[in-house]
Design an enzyme around this catalytic site. Structure first.
Site, PDB file in Angstrom:
ATOM      1  N   CYS A   1       1.044  -1.265  -0.033  1.00 37.73           N
ATOM      2  CA  CYS A   1      -0.082  -0.193  -0.156  1.00 37.73           C
ATOM      3  C   CYS A   1       0.671   1.397   0.004  1.00 37.73           C
ATOM      4  CB  CYS A   1      -0.648   0.191   0.871  1.00 37.73           C
ATOM      5  SG  CYS A   1      -1.614   1.874   1.681  1.00 37.73           S
ATOM      6  N   GLY A   2       0.376   2.180  -0.555  1.00 39.07           N
ATOM      7  CA  GLY A   2       1.105   3.238  -0.247  1.00 39.07           C
ATOM      8  C   GLY A   2       1.514   4.308   0.546  1.00 39.07           C
ATOM      9  N   HIS A   3       0.896   3.421   1.404  1.00 39.64           N
ATOM     10  CA  HIS A   3       1.079   4.089   2.603  1.00 39.64           C
ATOM     11  C   HIS A   3       1.634   3.276   3.886  1.00 39.64           C
ATOM     12  CE1 HIS A   3      -1.825   6.430   0.396  1.00 39.64           C
ATOM     13  NE2 HIS A   3      -0.886   7.542   1.858  1.00 39.64           N
TER      14      HIS A   3
ATOM     15  N   ARG B   1       1.852   5.809 -11.680  1.00 42.99           N
ATOM     16  CA  ARG B   1       1.611   6.166 -10.353  1.00 42.99           C
ATOM     17  C   ARG B   1       2.886   5.750  -9.859  1.00 42.99           C
ATOM     18  NH1 ARG B   1      -0.879   3.246  -5.000  1.00 42.99           N
ATOM     19  NH2 ARG B   1       1.222   3.227  -3.538  1.00 42.99           N
TER      20      ARG B   1
ATOM     21  N   SER C   1      -5.805  10.534   0.820  1.00 40.41           N
ATOM     22  CA  SER C   1      -5.850   9.564   1.292  1.00 40.41           C
ATOM     23  C   SER C   1      -6.965   9.277   2.893  1.00 40.41           C
ATOM     24  CB  SER C   1      -4.538   8.701   1.521  1.00 40.41           C
ATOM     25  OG  SER C   1      -4.461   7.399   2.198  1.00 40.41           O
ATOM     26  N   PRO C   2      -7.334   8.156   3.023  1.00 38.89           N
ATOM     27  CA  PRO C   2      -8.257   8.465   4.585  1.00 38.89           C
ATOM     28  C   PRO C   2      -6.650   7.869   5.747  1.00 38.89           C
ATOM     29  CG  PRO C   2      -8.874   6.643   3.190  1.00 38.89           C
ATOM     30  CD  PRO C   2      -7.369   7.431   1.932  1.00 38.89           C
ATOM     31  N   SER C   3      -5.792   7.238   4.746  1.00 40.45           N
ATOM     32  CA  SER C   3      -4.674   7.007   5.540  1.00 40.45           C
ATOM     33  C   SER C   3      -4.154   7.920   6.202  1.00 40.45           C
ATOM     34  CB  SER C   3      -3.389   6.648   5.065  1.00 40.45           C
ATOM     35  OG  SER C   3      -3.886   4.984   4.027  1.00 40.45           O
TER      36      SER C   3
ATOM     37  N   THR D   1      -8.933   7.219  -1.864  1.00 40.28           N
ATOM     38  CA  THR D   1      -9.127   5.297  -2.123  1.00 40.28           C
ATOM     39  C   THR D   1     -10.409   5.280  -1.535  1.00 40.28           C
ATOM     40  OG1 THR D   1      -8.003   5.758  -0.344  1.00 40.28           O
ATOM     41  CG2 THR D   1      -6.648   5.966  -2.789  1.00 40.28           C
TER      42      THR D   1
END
Length: 547
Positions: free
Chosen positions: A215-217, A252, A435-437, A467
């Site tokens: 995941c990106g985070h 990305r 992001s919700p991250s 996302t």
């Protein structure tokens, strides 16, 4: 009796070359459209046409792709944005259609809620690669159904009454997550084919290595070289061209936070790879192997690696050169020499950068990027916005839009990235993950949250998306309702669900009609001559209570 040498009736041999030439001309005409004015194709129309079959298939994805391009082109030119979020299922896609002009399908959400293996898990792209295309199909089929249902309802009413009826565009273009492509180039092409067949209008693909994708985070992201990711983007475009589809390809980059890269083969990556500048250390891999053979494990091995890393003084080569320049007593005007070096070395390979440093009188530098390599063989890299810009510029000719994954919703960083890309490609469309991250409450006050999308749009971020909003909103209402239901029974349903549905005019309150019962009744009547004693919406249907 059939002949052993039956001729393909679809192809007359005497006309085969003429048909091929005509189709090649059609492809060249297609590629001359302004839609492709910034797109680089390292292949020919002849190569594309020769890969096609004799049966021409018109894919709905093409209409949706053209629609998506028109949306993003218009938004970009006006410095506006299309913004959306990750959709979980058909109920959600029908509600999104009322207010948002695109739909996102998240690999993260699919991994946790819709794997085609039915085994949920985190966003490591270790689910079968049919997972996200299947979710696209799930949503696209729902879009088509609700579009048919609405059209039938409108055409069944007198023209004078239609202004009172809903006229929602259910066919909002879908952009989906292709992760890293799930393998080599032919895997990327097969995945692209699946997305097109399932109705996607665009896909995004990231520059991580497939076997270690995160995941990106998450931490531990491993990049592939720039050239490898360009090949992925070319593979997407080639497959879409073979199928005759205007599919949007979004590149990305995870370079902002990445710490590893698979190889040093591409000179465009050299400036960002870290090297050991302490000549007294043995290579880390050798040290770790010796420690393992002596019986060291777990925390002991980690402590040995941490100690080595602390002594290695890892740096990018350019930083090492500048440090030597500033500390050298033999160099006059170190500030000027450093500036000359950085200007001359920009975009050069490590070998070329070493030669430039030597030509400016810089003493020989100890810099070893092999010494810190991990046990898997990965090189260490210092990511950052500059690294992401470098990659974005390389990807731009092959991508319709570019997205830099980031750690925080940082407007100044977003501006730096946009300006860096637009300095070379001013017409490059950009995408942004809301992001919700991110902890939005601590990141910015509410008034800035309200304007963030608009401010990013002014920088060229014409497509923005949350996302996992589908996941989080579902979790929130599910938790809220389940808790209240356990405490006050049916009062919870009335107060939290049904009454708000009615007050807000949410069409799902009449769930039988929403699901298409009236439409399907009419299909039955059409087949049976206009009469059906088993019509679902006939006398006795409880939905009459909501009129």
């Amino acid at each position: 009796m059939a002949s052993k040498n039956m001729v393909n009736p679809a192809v007359e041999p005497s006309m085969e070359d003429d048909l091929f030439a005509r189709e090649v001309a059609e492809v060249k005409q297609w590629w001359s459209d302004p839609r492709w004015r910034y797109t680089k194709r390292p292949f020919t129309a002849e190569q594309i046409v020769s890969k096609r079959g004799n049966l021409k298939i018109e894919y709905p994805s093409n209409a949706q792709s053209k629609k998506l391009w028109k949306i993003l082109e218009g938004r970009f030119q006006k410095r506006d944005a299309s913004y959306t979020y990750g959709c979980l299922e058909p109920t959600m896609v029908t509600q999104m259609a009322k207010y948002l002009d695109t739909v996102y399908v998240s690999g993260w959400q699919s991994s946790s809620t819709a794997s085609s293996s039915d085994e949920p898990g985190p966003d490591l792209a270790d689910y079968p690669y049919t997972t996200v295309p299947n979710k696209v199909s799930h949503l696209f089929m729902a879009q088509l159904f609700h579009d048919r249902k609405q059209r039938h309802e409108r055409l069944s009413a007198p023209k004078s009454e239609r202004s009172k009826l809903q006229n929602i565009d259910y066919l909002r273009p879908i952009i989906a997550d292709a992760d890293t492509g799930h393998g080599g180039l032919t895997a990327v092409m097969k995945l692209t084919k699946l997305f097109i067949e399932k109705g996607a209008a665009g896909i995004h693909i990231e520059d991580q290595a497939p076997g270690t994708k995160k995941c990106g985070h998450m931490a531990g992201k491993v990049l592939v070289p720039i050239s490898e990711h360009i090949n992925r983007l070319v593979a997407i475009r080639a497959q879409a061209d073979i199928m005759g589809v205007d599919l949007l390809a979004i590149a990305r980059t995870d370079a902002e936070a990445a710490t590893l890269i698979t190889t040093s083969i591409d000179p465009r990556d050299h400036a960002f790879i870290l090297g050991c500048t302490n000549p007294s250390l043995q290579p880390l891999a050798d040290l770790m192997n010796t420690a393992e053979q002596s019986g060291k494990t777990g925390d002991q091995l980690q402590a040995i690696e941490d100690e080595w890393m602390a002594k290695a003084n890892l740096k990018r080569f350019d930083d090492a050169v500048v440090d030597v320049i500033n500390s050298s007593s033999s160099i006059r005007n170190p500030k000027d020499v450093a500036a000359k070096y950085l200007q001359a070395a920009k975009g050069k390979s490590n070998r070329e950068a070493r030669a430039i440093a030597s030509s400016l009188g810089v003493p020989e530098i100890f810099f070893d990027w092999d010494s810190p390599r991990t046990r898997e063989g990965y090189f260490r890299i210092k990511g950052g916005c500059d690294c992401a810009i470098n990659r974005a510029i390389a990807y731009a000719p092959y991508a319709d839009a570019i997205w830099m994954e980031s750690k925080l919703p940082d407007y100044e960083q977003a501006k730096e990235f946009a300006e860096g890309v637009h300095a070379v490609y001013p017409e490059q469309k950009l995408a942004y993950n809301l992001s919700p991250s991110f902890n939005w409450k601590t990141a910015m006050p509410r008034d800035e949250q309200e304007t963030y999308i608009r401010r990013l749009a002014g920088l060229g971020y014409c497509w923005q998306f949350i996302t996992l909003a589908g996941l989080h909103t579902t979790a929130l209402i599910s938790d809220r309702f389940a808790r209240a239901y356990s405490e006050v029974g049916m009062r919870a349903y009335g107060e939290l669900v049904q009454e708000p549905e009615m007050e807000l005019g949410v069409d799902v309150v009449k769930h039988q009609k929403w699901s298409g019962a009236t439409y399907v009744d009419e299909l039955q009547k059409m087949v049976t001559g206009g009469v059906s004693s088993t019509a679902a919406m006939g006398k006795g249907v409880t939905e009459d209570q909501f009129h």
